[in-house]
Design an enzyme around this catalytic site. Structure first.
Site, PDB file in Angstrom:
ATOM      1  N   ASP A  38      -1.743   9.846  -8.858  1.00 55.44           N
ATOM      2  CA  ASP A  38      -1.391  10.893  -7.886  1.00 55.44           C
ATOM      3  C   ASP A  38       0.027  10.630  -7.389  1.00 55.44           C
ATOM      4  OD1 ASP A  38      -1.600  13.114  -6.304  1.00 55.44           O
ATOM      5  OD2 ASP A  38      -2.917  12.216  -4.803  1.00 55.44           O
ATOM      6  N   ASN A  79      -3.293  -3.376   5.740  1.00 49.39           N
ATOM      7  CA  ASN A  79      -2.199  -3.892   6.551  1.00 49.39           C
ATOM      8  C   ASN A  79      -1.227  -2.754   6.867  1.00 49.39           C
ATOM      9  OD1 ASN A  79      -1.260  -3.798   3.825  1.00 49.39           O
ATOM     10  ND2 ASN A  79       0.410  -5.198   4.345  1.00 49.39           N
ATOM     11  N   TYR A  80      -0.626  -2.800   8.028  1.00 51.59           N
ATOM     12  CA  TYR A  80       0.306  -1.746   8.439  1.00 51.59           C
ATOM     13  C   TYR A  80       1.712  -2.116   7.988  1.00 51.59           C
ATOM     14  CZ  TYR A  80       2.992   1.527  11.217  1.00 51.59           C
ATOM     15  OH  TYR A  80       3.866   2.516  11.605  1.00 51.59           O
ATOM     16  N   LEU A  81       2.400  -1.151   7.394  1.00 50.94           N
ATOM     17  CA  LEU A  81       3.763  -1.354   6.920  1.00 50.94           C
ATOM     18  C   LEU A  81       4.648  -0.240   7.455  1.00 50.94           C
ATOM     19  CD1 LEU A  81       2.777  -2.161   3.236  1.00 50.94           C
ATOM     20  CD2 LEU A  81       3.735  -3.810   4.857  1.00 50.94           C
TER      21      LEU A  81
END
Length: 288
Positions: free
Chosen positions: A195, A92-94
């Site tokens: 990371d 999903n794009y945030l």
């Protein structure tokens, strides 16, 4: 590539996805990344050569287990797959901005501590080998932390350097020294982001977000040490963390050993000045 992505996305969504917007966005140095939209919903698409599918598959598992913890926000997995020439991962794009305000930084520190406290794993490692950047990260299960970190982190990276013709130290002797230095430290296995540098966290509308993990069960101090080494985090992040779970005595010495893993990995990926930094850090560790 795009016809394959659109077809699989349509199948996953259960409706036709009509691509009306595609914008290249920043997503690190390894993958080519895009925001795509049908005019209503937006998705984040990572792409690379077909052989990168194993890396995307590992990332899916990393995100799955972090989401399962219900402690930190991570992107929602949609799908991954391949075309004839490319591999891709759709999330999903945030809309993000830097995690640079005190309140949200403190909140993320609390969330990270809760991630580290989550779960009841008895051993160190992970169910799969994954990747730290572009480098394979081996995760065979070990009962002893000192053995795991010395062999699967430091020894592994030194061996990769040796294969490039670079010998900073006697690998066997240095690995044994790391085992000795960590032998009296018995942390509980914590699920690590793995990371955790400042570029892998962000601020979104409803709170902090972390992404691009390289998960394994290890000493929680590894995440904190890396966050310190790279810089960028606000002091409130560390304050929030320690409000939940203060760091153990001896951390200041152990963090150099833990960060050596990342310095060695950076040399193996990028070369350059990281060789001198690795040499100095090895000398510092040997001087304790």
């Amino acid at each position: 590539m795009w016809p394959a992505i659109i077809q699989q996305l349509s199948e996953q969504l259960g409706k036709d996805f009509h691509l009306v917007e595609k914008e290249k966005v920043h997503g690190g140095d390894i993958n080519e990344c895009f925001m795509v939209s049908d005019g209503i919903d937006r998705y984040f698409v990572k792409t690379n050569q077909r052989e990168y599918l194993t890396k995307f598959t590992a990332e899916v598992e990393n995100l799955r287990v972090m989401r399962e913890s219900n402690t930190v926000q991570v992107p929602e997995y949609i799908l991954h797959g391949t075309s004839k020439t490319h591999a891709y991962l759709v999330l999903n794009y945030l809309a993000t901005k830097p995690l640079d305000d005190a309140e949200r930084s403190y909140e993320f520190g609390v969330q990270l501590a809760n991630l580290h406290r989550w779960g009841e794993q008895k051993e160190f490692g992970f169910d799969i080998d994954n990747y730290i950047g572009a480098t394979v990260q081996p995760n065979p299960w070990h009962k002893k932390w000192a053995l795991f970190f010395a062999e699967q982190r430091i020894g592994w990276q030194l061996q990769l350097m040796q294969e490039k013709g670079v010998n900073l130290t006697n690998i066997n002797e240095f690995v044994e020294m790391v085992k000795t230095r960590l032998a009296n430290h018995s942390p509980r296995p914590s699920l690590l982001h793995g990371d955790l540098w400042f570029g892998n966290v962000a601020n979104i509308v409803n709170g902090p977000l972390c992404f691009d993990p390289a998960c394994y069960w290890g000493d929680r101090e590894c995440d904190i040490a890396l966050a310190e080494w790279f810089g960028g985090f606000q002091p409130e992040f560390f304050q929030g963390y320690e409000s939940v779970w203060p760091l153990d005595w001896g951390y200041e010495e152990r963090k150099d050993i833990y960060n050596l893993y990342h310095v060695l990995n950076h040399y193996n990926q990028f070369g350059g000045h990281y060789l001198d930094e690795a040499q100095k850090l090895i000398e510092k560790i040997l001087s304790y």
